[in-house]
Scaffold this active site. Structure first.
Site, mmCIF file in Angstrom:
data_model
loop_
_atom_site.group_PDB
_atom_site.id
_atom_site.type_symbol
_atom_site.label_atom_id
_atom_site.label_comp_id
_atom_site.label_asym_id
_atom_site.label_seq_id
_atom_site.Cartn_x
_atom_site.Cartn_y
_atom_site.Cartn_z
ATOM 1 N N CYS A 155 0.855 -1.197 0.000
ATOM 2 C CA CYS A 155 0.000 0.000 0.000
ATOM 3 C C CYS A 155 0.883 1.237 0.000
ATOM 4 C CB CYS A 155 -0.928 -0.012 1.225
ATOM 5 S SG CYS A 155 -1.949 1.476 1.384
ATOM 6 N N CYS A 158 -0.180 4.187 2.224
ATOM 7 C CA CYS A 158 -0.014 3.914 3.660
ATOM 8 C C CYS A 158 1.449 4.017 4.068
ATOM 9 C CB CYS A 158 -0.454 2.483 3.994
ATOM 10 S SG CYS A 158 -2.140 2.117 3.573
ATOM 11 N N ASP A 159 2.304 3.310 3.335
ATOM 12 C CA ASP A 159 3.671 3.082 3.793
ATOM 13 C C ASP A 159 4.692 4.011 3.149
ATOM 14 O OD1 ASP A 159 2.540 1.040 5.257
ATOM 15 O OD2 ASP A 159 2.949 -0.477 3.740
#
Lengths: 328, 216
Positions: A155, A158-159
């Protein structure tokens, strides 16, 4: 600093949920574009419809920008899903969220279907539309699992922030991969995008990517292995043109190589194709009467938001016709 | 308002009207060496202004060290939710709960206000069996759509059992700590600094890991 209120942060205090005492005309499994549009069309046909979803919004939420949905020049995946969900909420469709379906049971010769949840709850319905979507595909190379969460990510939004100022790799050549590379190029020192053949992404995205001078593309290149010690340190790749291997050092690998259908729970019940997609006919019908499927979980070609939404509409209309033919 | 537009403020007002009792938001900042303390203070002030049931208590991690110790606050900015009697409920947000974390902040506030969500009997029974201290750290980023769900679950576990304490840790604000815990995917959940997993997993998975800390 901004806020991203949940899609399900329903402002009306009484949240509509599913009733296990009644028989639904249609239960939709899944809360992405296909499931939501099925519910919208079904409700407008006057069907008694409910949605069961693990999480509303589906994979579109992980997309930082959507620029190919007709009518919207550019908006985030989350904004688009908010519009979808608000539209469905306007029609007061009951939604059961954060629940997973275990199986669908047939009741002998009757047209009744039971949707059984993992928590043991059972809902009765005359028809089901499966719109469970898909999940990120793994590379399937040595080291990938070992370094998952230790550099290997699925992701980018997200990361990505965790790799600010570092060098990262994106695996893949489709729209998702190129979008991830564009997002990451903005915050990391360098992005190397690796793909085993040529780019499949839209030309407009490839052009956008070309504007970054910290992006390197390695096409015709196959990832053989993820290497590291405590953390991943790089990947071993094979250049297919020169048949040579090399190590590319990197702190992070973002895998964006497509999706696998969420069809496991239906494997014993429905016909799946060799890619484990649910086989459907032109009306979205599966191999079992009264059970339809829409969107990414099916064998329709080209997985796109607008196609999943359209597919949902088709299934709702097909279900409506089907319900007229059975004895309730 | 600086952070919340009119529409969002109205939605929040509506959501917070679902609170039962009052909740105090204890915000720990520090004077030096805290890049995000001022912004966090402004954000939280704006957030609590939408509900008459939310109260802000400004504290300093050094000057109010008694309270910092009582609430197990180790870094700033840190936000501790206290119930109507100002009791510590063992849940914290380290770093600002903006972005997607607004959703875990909302659900934890509603819980602490006394409007608690019922868990299944099976899960409840497993939670009640935890009788040794458990610390849950949930590392998040604010752009991560799945992270708030994991924070929500960790906080819920702490609220249901006095032996459990749960912290959200924003990975970019506390970068050094994230490095120390090898955070490269979020949400990353670390239990008693020993057991860990990645992802917004079901409560059963949280409990599987927690139960590993309870043996012998």
């Amino acid at each position: 600093m901004d806020v991203n209120l949940n899609l399900s942060s329903n402002t009306s205090k009484e949240k509509l949920t599913l009733d296990k005492e009644i028989i639904y005309d249609l239960i939709v499994i899944g809360g992405g574009p296909a499931g939501l549009n099925t519910a919208l069309y079904a409700k407008r046909k006057g069907l008694n419809v409910g949605i069961i979803a693990r999480d509303l919004g589906g994979q579109v939420l992980d997309t930082s920008s959507v620029e190919n949905y007709l009518g919207f020049v550019s908006l985030s995946g989350e904004e688009l899903m908010k519009k979808f969900i608000n539209h469905v909420n306007e029609l007061k469709v009951p939604i059961l969220e954060y629940e997973e379906v275990e199986t669908i049971r047939l009741k002998d010769s009757s047209s009744l279907r039971e949707v059984v949840l993992k928590n043991g709850l059972v809902f009765n319905t005359y028809s089901v539309v499966i719109a469970t979507g898909s999940k990120p595909r793994r590379l399937g190379v040595p080291g990938e699992k070992e370094y998952s969460g230790k550099g290997v990510c699925y992701c980018a939004i997200c990361d990505g922030p965790l790799f600010a100022g570092e060098e990262v790799i994106v695996a893949g050549g489709g729209n998702s991969a190129v979008e991830a590379a564009i997002d990451l190029a903005k915050i990391t020192k360098k992005v190397t995008i690796i793909h085993r053949s040529q780019f499949r992404a839209d030309q407009i995205l490839i052009d956008q990517l070309a504007k970054f001078d910290n992006v390197e593309s390695k096409l015709q290149t196959q990832i053989l292995e993820v290497q590291g010690d405590k953390f991943m340190t790089g990947v071993k790749v094979l250049n297919k043109n020169s048949s040579t291997e090399e190590i590319i050092e990197s702190a992070g690998l973002f895998v964006e190589i497509g999706y696998l259908p969420n069809s496991e729970i239906f494997a014993d019940l429905l016909e799946l194709n060799e890619r484990n997609e649910i086989v459907v006919d032109g009306h979205g019908k599966t191999s079992v009467e009264g059970i339809y499927a829409a969107g990414d979980v099916t064998d329709i070609p080209y997985k796109q938001i607008i196609m999943s939404a359209g597919d949902g509409a088709k299934c709702a209309l097909a279900v409506n016709e089907y319900l007229n033919t059975i004895n309730k | 308002m600086k952070y919340l537009n009119e529409e969002v403020a109205k939605q929040l007002e509506e959501i917070f009207s679902g609170m039962k009792d009052d909740v105090t938001v204890a915000l720990f900042t520090k004077e030096d060496d805290c890049e995000s303390c001022e912004d966090t203070n402004d954000f939280i002030s704006e957030l609590i202004s939408v509900s008459p049931k939310l109260h802000l208590e400004n504290l300093d991690i050094d000057k109010d060290s008694d309270k910092a110790n009582e609430f197990e606050v180790l870094m700033a900015p840190s936000i501790v939710l206290l119930d109507k009697d100002k009791n510590y409920k063992r849940i914290k947000f380290n770093g600002v709960p903006s972005g997607h974390e607004i959703n875990s902040f909302i659900s934890s506030v509603i819980e602490v206000s006394g409007n608690s969500q019922k868990l299944s009997d099976e899960i409840q029974a497993r939670i009640e069996k935890i009788n040794k201290p458990v610390n849950i750290k949930v590392f998040v980023t604010l752009a991560c759509p799945h992270c708030a769900g994991a924070v929500q679950k960790a906080h819920k576990l702490a609220l249901e059992n006095p032996n459990i304490q749960a912290d959200m840790i924003e990975a970019q604000t506390f970068f050094d700590m994230s490095e120390e815990y090898n955070v490269s995917s979020v949400p990353k959940i670390v239990i008693n600094d020993e057991f860990e997993f990645v992802g917004n997993q079901p409560l059963e998975v949280f409990l599987d890991e927690i139960e590993k800390t309870q043996v012998a």
